[in-house]
Scaffold this motif. Structure first.
Motif, short mmCIF file in Angstrom:
data_model
loop_
_atom_site.label_atom_id
_atom_site.label_comp_id
_atom_site.label_asym_id
_atom_site.label_seq_id
_atom_site.Cartn_x
_atom_site.Cartn_y
_atom_site.Cartn_z
N GLY A 6 0.82 -1.21 0.00
CA GLY A 6 0.00 0.00 0.00
C GLY A 6 0.85 1.26 0.00
N ALA A 7 1.92 1.26 0.78
CA ALA A 7 2.80 2.42 0.84
C ALA A 7 3.50 2.65 -0.49
CB ALA A 7 3.84 2.25 1.95
N GLN A 8 3.91 1.55 -1.17
CA GLN A 8 4.56 1.71 -2.48
C GLN A 8 3.59 2.28 -3.49
OE1 GLN A 8 5.93 -2.25 -3.27
NE2 GLN A 8 7.81 -1.98 -2.12
N THR A 9 2.35 1.80 -3.47
CA THR A 9 1.34 2.32 -4.39
C THR A 9 1.08 3.78 -4.11
OG1 THR A 9 0.32 0.14 -4.43
CG2 THR A 9 -1.02 1.96 -5.20
N MET A 10 0.96 4.12 -2.81
CA MET A 10 0.70 5.51 -2.43
C MET A 10 1.88 6.40 -2.80
SD MET A 10 -1.12 5.12 1.23
CE MET A 10 -1.37 3.42 1.66
N ALA A 11 3.10 5.88 -2.63
CA ALA A 11 4.28 6.68 -2.95
C ALA A 11 4.31 7.01 -4.42
CB ALA A 11 5.55 5.93 -2.54
N SER A 12 4.01 6.02 -5.27
CA SER A 12 4.05 6.28 -6.71
C SER A 12 2.92 7.22 -7.11
CB SER A 12 3.96 4.97 -7.49
OG SER A 12 2.74 4.32 -7.21
N LYS A 51 -11.08 10.49 7.22
CA LYS A 51 -11.30 9.81 8.50
C LYS A 51 -12.79 9.83 8.78
CE LYS A 51 -9.77 9.52 13.23
NZ LYS A 51 -10.59 10.05 14.27
N TYR A 52 -13.33 8.64 8.99
CA TYR A 52 -14.76 8.50 9.25
C TYR A 52 -15.04 8.44 10.75
CZ TYR A 52 -15.41 7.83 4.30
OH TYR A 52 -15.45 8.03 2.94
N ALA A 53 -16.31 8.59 11.12
CA ALA A 53 -16.72 8.61 12.53
C ALA A 53 -16.35 7.31 13.24
CB ALA A 53 -18.23 8.87 12.62
N ASN A 54 -16.32 6.21 12.52
CA ASN A 54 -15.95 4.92 13.13
C ASN A 54 -14.43 4.78 13.27
OD1 ASN A 54 -15.19 4.50 10.49
ND2 ASN A 54 -16.56 2.76 10.13
N ARG A 55 -13.71 5.87 13.09
CA ARG A 55 -12.24 5.97 13.25
C ARG A 55 -11.48 5.26 12.14
NH1 ARG A 55 -10.61 5.47 19.48
NH2 ARG A 55 -8.65 5.28 18.39
N ARG A 56 -12.16 4.87 11.09
CA ARG A 56 -11.47 4.23 9.97
C ARG A 56 -10.91 5.30 9.04
NH1 ARG A 56 -14.21 -0.93 7.50
NH2 ARG A 56 -12.05 -1.26 6.94
N LEU A 57 -9.75 4.99 8.44
CA LEU A 57 -9.06 5.89 7.53
C LEU A 57 -9.20 5.33 6.11
CD1 LEU A 57 -5.87 6.34 9.69
CD2 LEU A 57 -7.64 8.06 9.35
N TYR A 58 -9.57 6.20 5.18
CA TYR A 58 -9.81 5.77 3.80
C TYR A 58 -8.92 6.56 2.86
CZ TYR A 58 -12.36 4.58 -0.48
OH TYR A 58 -12.70 4.14 -1.72
N ASN A 59 -8.10 5.84 2.11
CA ASN A 59 -7.20 6.48 1.14
C ASN A 59 -7.98 6.66 -0.17
OD1 ASN A 59 -5.29 7.08 -0.82
ND2 ASN A 59 -3.72 5.79 0.11
N THR A 60 -8.20 7.92 -0.54
CA THR A 60 -9.00 8.19 -1.75
C THR A 60 -8.24 7.88 -3.02
OG1 THR A 60 -8.32 10.50 -1.75
CG2 THR A 60 -10.38 9.96 -0.59
N SER A 61 -6.91 7.85 -2.99
CA SER A 61 -6.15 7.59 -4.22
C SER A 61 -6.09 6.10 -4.55
CB SER A 61 -4.75 8.18 -4.14
OG SER A 61 -4.00 7.52 -3.17
N THR A 62 -6.15 5.25 -3.52
CA THR A 62 -6.11 3.80 -3.77
C THR A 62 -7.46 3.14 -3.53
OG1 THR A 62 -5.44 3.32 -1.50
CG2 THR A 62 -3.67 3.61 -3.14
N SER A 63 -8.43 3.94 -3.09
CA SER A 63 -9.78 3.44 -2.78
C SER A 63 -9.72 2.25 -1.83
CB SER A 63 -10.52 3.05 -4.06
OG SER A 63 -10.64 4.17 -4.90
#
Length: 196
Positions: free
Chosen positions: A10-16, A28-40
Motif C-alpha cells: 500500500g505504501a509503495q502504491t501511495m508513494a508512486s 477519516k470516518y466517525a468509526n475511526r477508519r481511515l480511507y485512502n482516496t487515491s487507492t480506494s
C-alpha cells in the motif's frame, strides 16, 4: 505477516501515486477508519507512518466536516510509536514542551523545532556522506596495503631470497624461472637434510 506486506504494498502504491498526483487525501470516518482516496482502500496508522517514512505527502480530513486532521493524526502516530517501546522523546523534553503551551514564546517554538529538525537531517546526511567517503577511500586502501605487505612477508618466509630481490629492476622471464628453480632446489636440499 499479511498486514505488514499489505502495509508495504500500500505504501509503495501511495508513494508512486503521490509523486504523480501530489497530496494524497485520507478521509477519516466517525468509526475511526481511515480511507485512502487515491487507492480506494481502508488503511491504518501503520500505513500512514510508512507514508511519512517514504516522504509521501498526505492530508487527513474529516469525512463529514472536511476539517484538516493531519496534525492530530501525526501526533497520534507519535504517541503509538512512543508507547510501543521505541521512545525517542525524552521525558524532560516532553515536560519542557508541555510547559511552553500558553507561554509567550509558544508562537516561536514550532518554527524553531522545524528548523532544528531540518538542520539535524542535513547534518545526518553530511555525516553519512563523510563516512561513506572515508570508508570508500582511506581505510580500505590502507587495509589492502597492509594485506599486500603481509603477503609479501609470508612469501619471503617460504621462498628465501624473494624479499631481497629489488622489484624496481625488471627481470626477464627466463631469469625469474631460473631463480625460482634455484630456490626450489635449495629448499629441497634443506628438507632432505632435515629428514636425515
Amino acid at each position: 505477516m499479511l498486514i505488514l506486506s499489505n502495509v508495504a504494498v500500500g505504501a509503495q502504491t501511495m508513494a508512486s501515486e503521490s509523486k504523480s498526483g501530489g497530496t494524497v487525501i485520507i478521509k477519516k470516518y466517525a468509526n475511526r477508519r481511515l480511507y485512502n482516496t487515491s487507492t480506494s482502500s481502508y488503511i491504518t496508522l501503520d500505513h500512514l507512518a510508512q507514508m511519512v517514512k517514504d516522504n509521501v505527502d498526505f492530508q487527513v480530513i474529516d469525512a463529514k466536516t472536511g476539517a484538516d486532521l493531519t496534525h492530530a493524526i501525526l501526533t497520534q502516530i507519535i504517541m503509538e510509536e512512543e508507547s510501543a517501546g521505541e521512545q525517542m522523546l525524552p521525558t524532560n523534553f516532553l515536560r519542557q514542551l508541555i510547559s511552553m503551551y500558553g507561554n509567550s514564546m509558544q508562537a516561536f517554538l514550532p518554527g524553531y523545532l522545524e528548523a532544528s529538525m531540518e538542520h539535524f537531517r542535513e547534518n545526518q546526511a553530511k555525516m553519512r556522506k563523510a563516512i561513506e567517503e572515508s570508508i570508500g577511500a582511506n581505510p580500505l586502501a590502507q587495509i589492502a596495503q597492509r594485506n599486500m605487505e603481509m603477503f609479501k612477508a609470508a612469501a619471503a618466509a617460504f621462498v628465501p631470497g624473494a624479499a631481497s630481490k629489488d622489484e624496481s629492476t625488471p627481470v626477464a622471464e627466463g631469469d625469474d624461472l631460473d631463480v625460482l628453480r634455484k630456490q626450489m632446489a635449495d629448499m629441497q636440499k634443506k628438507l632432505d637434510e632435515l629428514s636425515k
